[in-house]
Design an enzyme around this catalytic site. Structure first.
Site, PDB file in Angstrom:
ATOM      1  N   HIS A 302      -5.670 -23.933   6.729  1.00 16.56           N
ATOM      2  CA  HIS A 302      -4.235 -24.072   6.486  1.00 16.56           C
ATOM      3  C   HIS A 302      -4.039 -24.679   5.107  1.00 16.56           C
ATOM      4  O   HIS A 302      -4.816 -25.529   4.697  1.00 16.56           O
ATOM      5  CB  HIS A 302      -3.601 -24.982   7.560  1.00 16.56           C
ATOM      6  N   ASP A 359      -2.059 -20.384  15.150  1.00 13.93           N
ATOM      7  CA  ASP A 359      -2.270 -18.997  15.552  1.00 13.93           C
ATOM      8  C   ASP A 359      -3.547 -18.813  16.368  1.00 13.93           C
ATOM      9  O   ASP A 359      -3.731 -17.789  17.010  1.00 13.93           O
ATOM     10  CB  ASP A 359      -2.327 -18.086  14.313  1.00 13.93           C
TER      11      ASP A 359
END
Ligand code: CMC
Length: 418
Positions: A302, A359
């Site tokens: 991320h 996700d």
């Protein structure tokens, strides 16, 4: 905090410093070019604050996420998606009367114009639901144009939130060739969506509570994430004073990519691929580390979190519980766990601080709920709507707001003769 000092070509300049309410420090360079002639260069905007915002706070080093000051863990444990929409868009939790009115508005506006159903017919049967969602949201601007003075903006916000779930569910029904199921005013926001997805005219369908609660949780966890790729796109488009529907459909386009919201679909496809290939997950970890391969572990890493993504933590804890309640065993969940374990112990992932992101686990839950893989990113978009709307509204109401227009460092040919 005192000003920052910059020495450029022997000259010293002072730049004001802005400190946010959680102590975040930004060097204000709005006058930099006018004073020094130079710009900053920050490809991918990793160090650039594009705005000041009072909506969402993230501390990526410590894995903190808060909406309007409320920790995500508390909102996820006790919140209802519709209240969180109100919180994000209007700044505070609604009073019981405000919530009733907001809920009433969201049910009252959930039908789409009958003519819009014809648009669905025009798409090919295998159209990706994201393509349908994107086009349909942008086409709402032709039914509900914004007046020049911004009148009707609040109503369009309600219309967008209310109709998006109908459009999303219709796009699924279209893809499987079933009749559309109309929205129902007696169901909750997640319950109504699931009803429109899974009911068929011939039978009574009662939405199982576990599905409704799980979707409520998933929507809340996706509701906002400050200046990510799609939200910045919404602000970028909105900064030219484009209408709400045009701005949000641009955000949906940005979300679709596999490095952003499209990753949830890719995670399941990756897990499936590993299973079909004999479940040898170590081979894929090796491939993800190999600089000669462009394979990445989808659902890992991320830009902002250099620690566990707090949303992934919540989903991981929920996934076992929900799967056993729904009565589903999923071999892909075992592969996901193995992959996570290996990656968390591997120096490559440790050195780069690559942790599972939201996700990684959301796809497992969507799958267990019976939602088809190509709808996963649509689910993300549905959850992210209130965040996009809140950010769009905040930008539009900012009196110092300017059109977004970054600069560049030109590296092409210098002037030559034609
Ligand atoms: N697998 C293997 N290596 C990775 C991964 C990954 N998933 N992610 C990053 N790296 C490596 C990358 O190769 C680079 O290594 P090196 O320093 O040796 O060149 C280093 O880690 C830093 O990566 P980066 O690409 O500079 O990081 P970024 O901040 O530009 O990208 C990201 C962030 C999320 C796009 C990236 O981590 C990624 O592609 N992850 C997979 C896709 C994904 O799961 N996306 C969902 C993000 S969370 C929800 C959302 O925002 O929608």
């Amino acid at each position: 905090m005192g000003p920052a000092k910059l020495i450029l070509d022997g000259n010293e300049y002072e730049l004001p410093v802005v400190v946010g309410s959680e102590g975040e420090v930004g060097i204000d360079i709005t006058k930099l070019r006018a004073v020094t002639g130079a710009i900053t260069l920050d490809p991918g905007y990793g160090n650039t604050g594009s705005c000041q915002s009072a909506i969402t706070f993230i501390n990526g080093e410590e894995g903190i996420l808060q909406y309007r000051g409320y920790p995500i863990e508390e909102l996820a444990a006790r919140g209802r998606f519709v209240e969180i929409c109100y919180l994000l868009i209007y700044g505070d939790m609604p009073s019981p009367q405000e919530l009733d009115e907001f809920r009433h508005q969201l049910t009252y506006h959930s039908l789409i114009h009958e003519d819009m159903k014809k648009f669905f017919e025009g798409f090919p049967p295998k159209a990706h639901p994201m393509a349908v969602l994107l086009s349909m949201i942008s086409s709402l601007s032709s039914y509900y144009p914004e007046s020049d003075n911004g009148e009707g903006e609040d109503l369009n916000i309600i219309r967008l939130l209310a109709k998006a779930k109908t459009i999303a569910a219709f796009s699924y029904k279209k893809s499987i060739g079933q009749p559309y199921i109309y929205p129902r005013n007696d169901l909750s926001y997640p319950g109504d969506f699931l009803h429109m997805m899974f009911a068929v005219p011939a039978e009574e369908y009662v939405v199982p509570e576990v599905l409704e609660q799980t979707l409520n949780l998933l929507l809340i966890l996706h509701a906002d994430h400050e200046q990510n790729c799609s939200t910045s796109t919404v602000r970028m488009v909105g900064s030219s004073q484009a209408n709400l529907f045009a701005s949000i459909s641009a955000g949906i386009g940005a979300l679709w990519g596999p490095l952003h919201g499209g990753a949830n679909q890719k995670v399941i496809q990756m897990l499936q691929m590993i299973q079909d290939d004999g479940a040898d997950y170590r081979k894929y970890v090796k491939m993800a580390k190999d600089k000669n391969s462009d394979f990445r572990l989808m659902g890992f890493g991320h830009r902002v979190y250099k620690n566990f993504d707090p949303r992934a933590k919540i989903l991981k804890a929920q996934s076992d519980k929900v799967l056993s309640q729904i009565g589903v065993t999923d071999p892909l969940l075992d592969i996901a766990r193995d992959l996570e374990q290996v990656a968390l112990e591997d120096d490559y992932f440790i050195d780069r601080k690559l942790y599972p992101n939201v996700d990684f686990y959301s796809g497992i839950l969507y799958r267990a709920m019976g939602i088809p893989t190509n709808m996963f990113t649509v689910m993300f978009a549905l959850g992210r709507l209130p965040g996009w709307i809140a950010q769009w509204k905040e930008m539009r109401e900012n009196p110092q707001g300017r059109i977004y227009r970054p600069r560049q460092i030109y590296t092409g040919e210098t002037q030559r003769s034609f």
